[in-house]
Scaffold this motif. Structure first.
Motif, mmCIF file in Angstrom:
data_model
loop_
_atom_site.group_PDB
_atom_site.id
_atom_site.type_symbol
_atom_site.label_atom_id
_atom_site.label_comp_id
_atom_site.label_asym_id
_atom_site.label_seq_id
_atom_site.Cartn_x
_atom_site.Cartn_y
_atom_site.Cartn_z
ATOM 1 N N GLY A 297 0.925 -1.270 0.196
ATOM 2 C CA GLY A 297 0.069 0.051 0.014
ATOM 3 C C GLY A 297 1.062 1.200 0.026
ATOM 4 O O GLY A 297 1.905 1.246 -0.560
ATOM 5 N N SER A 298 0.446 2.288 0.842
ATOM 6 C CA SER A 298 1.084 3.578 0.765
ATOM 7 C C SER A 298 1.123 3.975 2.434
ATOM 8 O O SER A 298 1.043 3.158 3.239
ATOM 9 C CB SER A 298 0.531 4.409 0.054
ATOM 10 O OG SER A 298 -0.967 4.895 0.344
ATOM 11 N N ASP A 299 1.750 5.258 2.535
ATOM 12 C CA ASP A 299 1.519 5.892 3.954
ATOM 13 C C ASP A 299 0.625 6.806 4.214
ATOM 14 O O ASP A 299 0.916 7.678 4.832
ATOM 15 C CB ASP A 299 3.134 6.410 4.254
ATOM 16 C CG ASP A 299 4.324 5.330 4.337
ATOM 17 O OD1 ASP A 299 3.904 4.124 4.894
ATOM 18 O OD2 ASP A 299 5.331 5.459 3.999
ATOM 19 N N ASP A 311 -1.127 -1.709 10.083
ATOM 20 C CA ASP A 311 -1.928 -2.565 9.382
ATOM 21 C C ASP A 311 -2.333 -3.799 9.802
ATOM 22 O O ASP A 311 -1.769 -4.580 10.129
ATOM 23 C CB ASP A 311 -1.105 -2.879 7.884
ATOM 24 C CG ASP A 311 -1.943 -3.262 6.685
ATOM 25 O OD1 ASP A 311 -2.867 -3.908 6.891
ATOM 26 O OD2 ASP A 311 -1.541 -2.891 5.612
ATOM 27 N N LEU A 312 -3.523 -4.144 9.769
ATOM 28 C CA LEU A 312 -4.249 -5.317 10.420
ATOM 29 C C LEU A 312 -3.916 -6.263 9.605
ATOM 30 O O LEU A 312 -4.219 -7.488 10.027
ATOM 31 C CB LEU A 312 -5.889 -5.067 10.508
ATOM 32 C CG LEU A 312 -6.572 -4.843 9.306
ATOM 33 C CD1 LEU A 312 -6.962 -6.120 8.419
ATOM 34 C CD2 LEU A 312 -7.967 -4.326 9.922
ATOM 35 N N LEU A 328 -5.783 0.048 6.851
ATOM 36 C CA LEU A 328 -5.591 -1.113 6.017
ATOM 37 C C LEU A 328 -4.750 -0.728 4.989
ATOM 38 O O LEU A 328 -5.138 0.371 3.883
ATOM 39 C CB LEU A 328 -6.904 -1.870 5.558
ATOM 40 C CG LEU A 328 -6.676 -3.210 5.019
ATOM 41 C CD1 LEU A 328 -6.065 -4.211 5.429
ATOM 42 C CD2 LEU A 328 -8.065 -3.572 3.784
ATOM 43 N N MET A 329 -3.354 -1.238 4.474
ATOM 44 C CA MET A 329 -2.659 -0.651 3.304
ATOM 45 C C MET A 329 -2.459 0.743 3.425
ATOM 46 O O MET A 329 -1.891 1.266 2.440
ATOM 47 C CB MET A 329 -3.339 -0.971 1.874
ATOM 48 C CG MET A 329 -3.725 -2.234 1.734
ATOM 49 S SD MET A 329 -4.341 -2.684 0.166
ATOM 50 C CE MET A 329 -3.006 -2.258 -0.999
ATOM 51 N N THR A 333 5.825 1.812 4.747
ATOM 52 C CA THR A 333 7.092 1.819 4.929
ATOM 53 C C THR A 333 7.425 1.118 6.498
ATOM 54 O O THR A 333 8.257 0.212 6.416
ATOM 55 C CB THR A 333 7.575 3.303 5.366
ATOM 56 O OG1 THR A 333 7.327 4.245 3.992
ATOM 57 C CG2 THR A 333 9.004 3.533 5.367
ATOM 58 N N ASP A 334 6.586 1.376 7.537
ATOM 59 C CA ASP A 334 6.760 0.845 8.591
ATOM 60 C C ASP A 334 6.677 -0.755 8.617
ATOM 61 O O ASP A 334 7.321 -1.655 8.972
ATOM 62 C CB ASP A 334 5.684 1.274 9.725
ATOM 63 C CG ASP A 334 6.121 2.433 10.397
ATOM 64 O OD1 ASP A 334 7.364 2.859 10.101
ATOM 65 O OD2 ASP A 334 5.144 3.210 10.819
ATOM 66 N N CYS A 335 5.679 -1.145 8.263
ATOM 67 C CA CYS A 335 5.235 -2.653 7.877
ATOM 68 C C CYS A 335 6.465 -3.378 6.790
ATOM 69 O O CYS A 335 6.638 -4.629 7.338
ATOM 70 C CB CYS A 335 3.802 -2.862 7.275
ATOM 71 S SG CYS A 335 2.492 -2.224 8.436
ATOM 72 N N ARG A 336 6.758 -2.605 5.900
ATOM 73 C CA ARG A 336 7.787 -3.430 4.838
ATOM 74 C C ARG A 336 9.281 -3.660 5.742
ATOM 75 O O ARG A 336 9.666 -4.561 5.783
ATOM 76 C CB ARG A 336 7.833 -2.846 3.840
ATOM 77 C CG ARG A 336 9.069 -3.438 2.932
ATOM 78 C CD ARG A 336 9.324 -2.561 1.551
ATOM 79 N NE ARG A 336 8.258 -2.630 0.715
ATOM 80 C CZ ARG A 336 7.490 -1.431 0.453
ATOM 81 N NH1 ARG A 336 7.585 -0.478 0.934
ATOM 82 N NH2 ARG A 336 6.588 -1.564 -0.512
ATOM 83 N N THR A 337 9.582 -2.678 6.469
ATOM 84 C CA THR A 337 10.896 -2.687 7.102
ATOM 85 C C THR A 337 10.783 -3.802 8.340
ATOM 86 O O THR A 337 11.630 -4.597 8.406
ATOM 87 C CB THR A 337 10.930 -1.160 7.892
ATOM 88 O OG1 THR A 337 11.110 -0.190 6.860
ATOM 89 C CG2 THR A 337 12.647 -1.150 8.719
ATOM 90 N N LEU A 338 9.759 -3.653 9.234
ATOM 91 C CA LEU A 338 9.400 -4.703 10.195
ATOM 92 C C LEU A 338 9.336 -6.148 9.654
ATOM 93 O O LEU A 338 9.804 -6.927 10.425
ATOM 94 C CB LEU A 338 8.157 -4.345 11.116
ATOM 95 C CG LEU A 338 8.321 -2.874 11.797
ATOM 96 C CD1 LEU A 338 6.965 -2.631 12.396
ATOM 97 C CD2 LEU A 338 9.244 -3.217 12.985
ATOM 98 N N LEU A 339 8.678 -6.320 8.431
ATOM 99 C CA LEU A 339 8.733 -7.573 7.932
ATOM 100 C C LEU A 339 10.156 -8.018 7.481
ATOM 101 O O LEU A 339 10.446 -9.107 7.644
ATOM 102 C CB LEU A 339 7.755 -7.637 6.825
ATOM 103 C CG LEU A 339 7.424 -9.006 6.028
ATOM 104 C CD1 LEU A 339 6.723 -9.978 7.020
ATOM 105 C CD2 LEU A 339 6.689 -8.630 4.696
ATOM 106 N N GLU A 340 10.797 -7.305 6.826
ATOM 107 C CA GLU A 340 12.269 -7.569 6.390
ATOM 108 C C GLU A 340 13.069 -7.872 7.564
ATOM 109 O O GLU A 340 14.094 -8.810 7.610
ATOM 110 C CB GLU A 340 12.829 -6.403 5.536
ATOM 111 C CG GLU A 340 12.148 -6.196 4.054
ATOM 112 C CD GLU A 340 12.531 -5.050 3.280
ATOM 113 O OE1 GLU A 340 13.344 -4.166 4.255
ATOM 114 O OE2 GLU A 340 12.094 -4.937 2.158
#
Length: 420
Positions: A297-299, A311-312, A328-329, A333-340
């Protein structure tokens, strides 16, 4: 004067050359003229591009290859056309691989029987301008005709068979796929004429009987040929939520040491488990595959870029405690970073692989009845489920009370059961 020369020639036992002598190396009986399926068949001109001469049409296209038999045979016998390549017939052309040694497959391609070879294993003037892997082994008639005519050849990489695995070396898995025992191999690790047209990762190692039978019959082969040496595998790291649990969770592997369900998000993220399984002979590396695209998604969320994932669709220590549907979505940036970083994971129902695995069998789930006031509104209102097909607000009073909506969404892969 001309008459005198002719008389001298006849007296000397000489014969005048004729156009028919040009075809002396071939007779009509040795040439396969094909049929009359061309739009231009029986128009008095030979439209088959294998021929040349005054009896040939001025414009020749590969689509008419072996499709103007009557005209071309008549012209050939009259000596007004000859086969190209100094009069050699297709049967005389030296080919690298005998026709009967090639598995041309079937005619299941959308572009089959269009006069062009659409199988990407071939190359030459007789192949289509655009070749896609989906047409591999699916344009048999065109490719066989072109191969016999000498207008295509089998690529070197395709003509060299890979080192085949034996049945005893392959872990075929079980028959838990919805499509098991239907006469087609639905396991995406295999390729060939014996596989189903559509293969999904959810059926990996779940169609044992069909795939074993097809493998033994020679209609499927295991992808990626022989095994990759252990030293040549990039195992990645241990950032998966399931790392170090004694099972390999990387979907690039298969075998008894691999988890029953694997997700693309765990590619190269369970190194220790997968390396141990391979070295112990309990897992096989099946080759590289790309992680399925996930749309972060986006920020746009007001909580974006605060160091927590709001993001739920995600779960884990890095996810904010209070998740709202409006975000939702909205926290990419936060979610991608934390997933990685391995601090969060994607909830299974939101992964691309889960949707691709549909339809799911919901026969063993008690969906209840339709007593909810929100029943039959095309959203699942039962709080036992989650996913994009679930309602935004879920109430405990709707538990087991929206059967039809929830059953439809579950089977479509838009929700998953999170509690019994």
């Amino acid at each position: 004067m001309a008459g005198s020369l002719l008389g001298l020639a006849l007296m000397a036992g000489m014969t005048m050359p004729s156009l028919a002598q040009k075809n002396s190396t071939n007779t009509a009986s040795t040439v396969d003229f094909g049929d009359d399926s061309s739009d231009w068949a029986k128009d008095g001109e030979c439209d088959d591009p294998r021929f040349t001469g005054t009896g040939a049409a001025s414009e020749l296209v590969d689509a008419d290859l072996m499709k103007d038999a009557t005209d071309c045979k008549a012209a050939f016998e009259a000596g007004t056309v000859t086969l190209k390549d100094s009069g050699t017939s297709p049967a005389d052309i030296a080919i690298a691989t005998p026709v009967n040694a090639i598995d041309f497959g079937d005619d299941s391609s959308e572009w089959a029987k269009d006069g062009e070879c659409d199988d990407p294993r071939f190359e030459g003037t007789g192949v289509a301008d655009e070749l896609v892997d989906a047409d591999r082994l699916k344009d048999a008639t065109d490719c066989k005709a072109a191969y016999e005519a000498g207008t295509v050849t089998l690529k070197e990489s395709a003509s060299t068979p890979a080192v085949a695995a034996t049945t005893t070396e392959i872990d075929f898995g079980d028959d838990s796929s919805e499509w098991a025992n239907d006469g087609e191999c639905d396991d995406p690790r295999f390729t060939g004429t014996g596989t189903a047209d559509e293969l999904v990762n959810a059926d990996r190692m779940k169609d044992a009987t069909d795939c074993r039978a097809a493998f033994e019959a020679g209609t499927v082969t295991l992808k990626h040929g022989g095994a990759t040496p252990v030293a040549g595998i990039d195992y990645g790291n241990d950032s998966s939520e399931w790392a170090n649990d004694g099972e390999c969770d990387d979907p690039r592997f298969s075998g008894k040491g691999v988890a029953s369900t694997t997700l693309a998000e765990d590619i190269k993220r369970d190194a220790t488990d997968c390396r141990a399984a391979v070295e112990a002979g309990r897992a096989t590396y099946n080759g590289e595959q790309q992680a399925a695209a996930f749309d972060f998604g986006s920020d746009f969320s007001r909580w974006a870029n605060d160091g927590e994932c709001d993001d739920l669709r995600f779960q884990g220590a890095g996810v904010d405690k209070k998740l709202l549907s409006e975000d939702l979505m909205g926290d990419a940036t936060d979610c991608r970073t934390l997933l990685e970083e391995g601090k969060i994971s994607i909830r299974k129902v939101y992964t691309p692989e889960y949707a691709a695995g549909a339809p799911y069998d919901g026969s063993d789930i008690d969906f209840g009845d339709n007593s909810s006031s929100y029943a039959n509104d095309d959203e699942c209102d039962d709080p036992r489920f989650e996913g994009p097909g679930a309602a935004t607000t879920l109430l405990d009073s709707d538990r087991l009370a929206d059967a039809d909506d929830c059953k439809a969404a579950y089977e479509a892969g838009t929700i998953a059961l999170i509690e019994d």
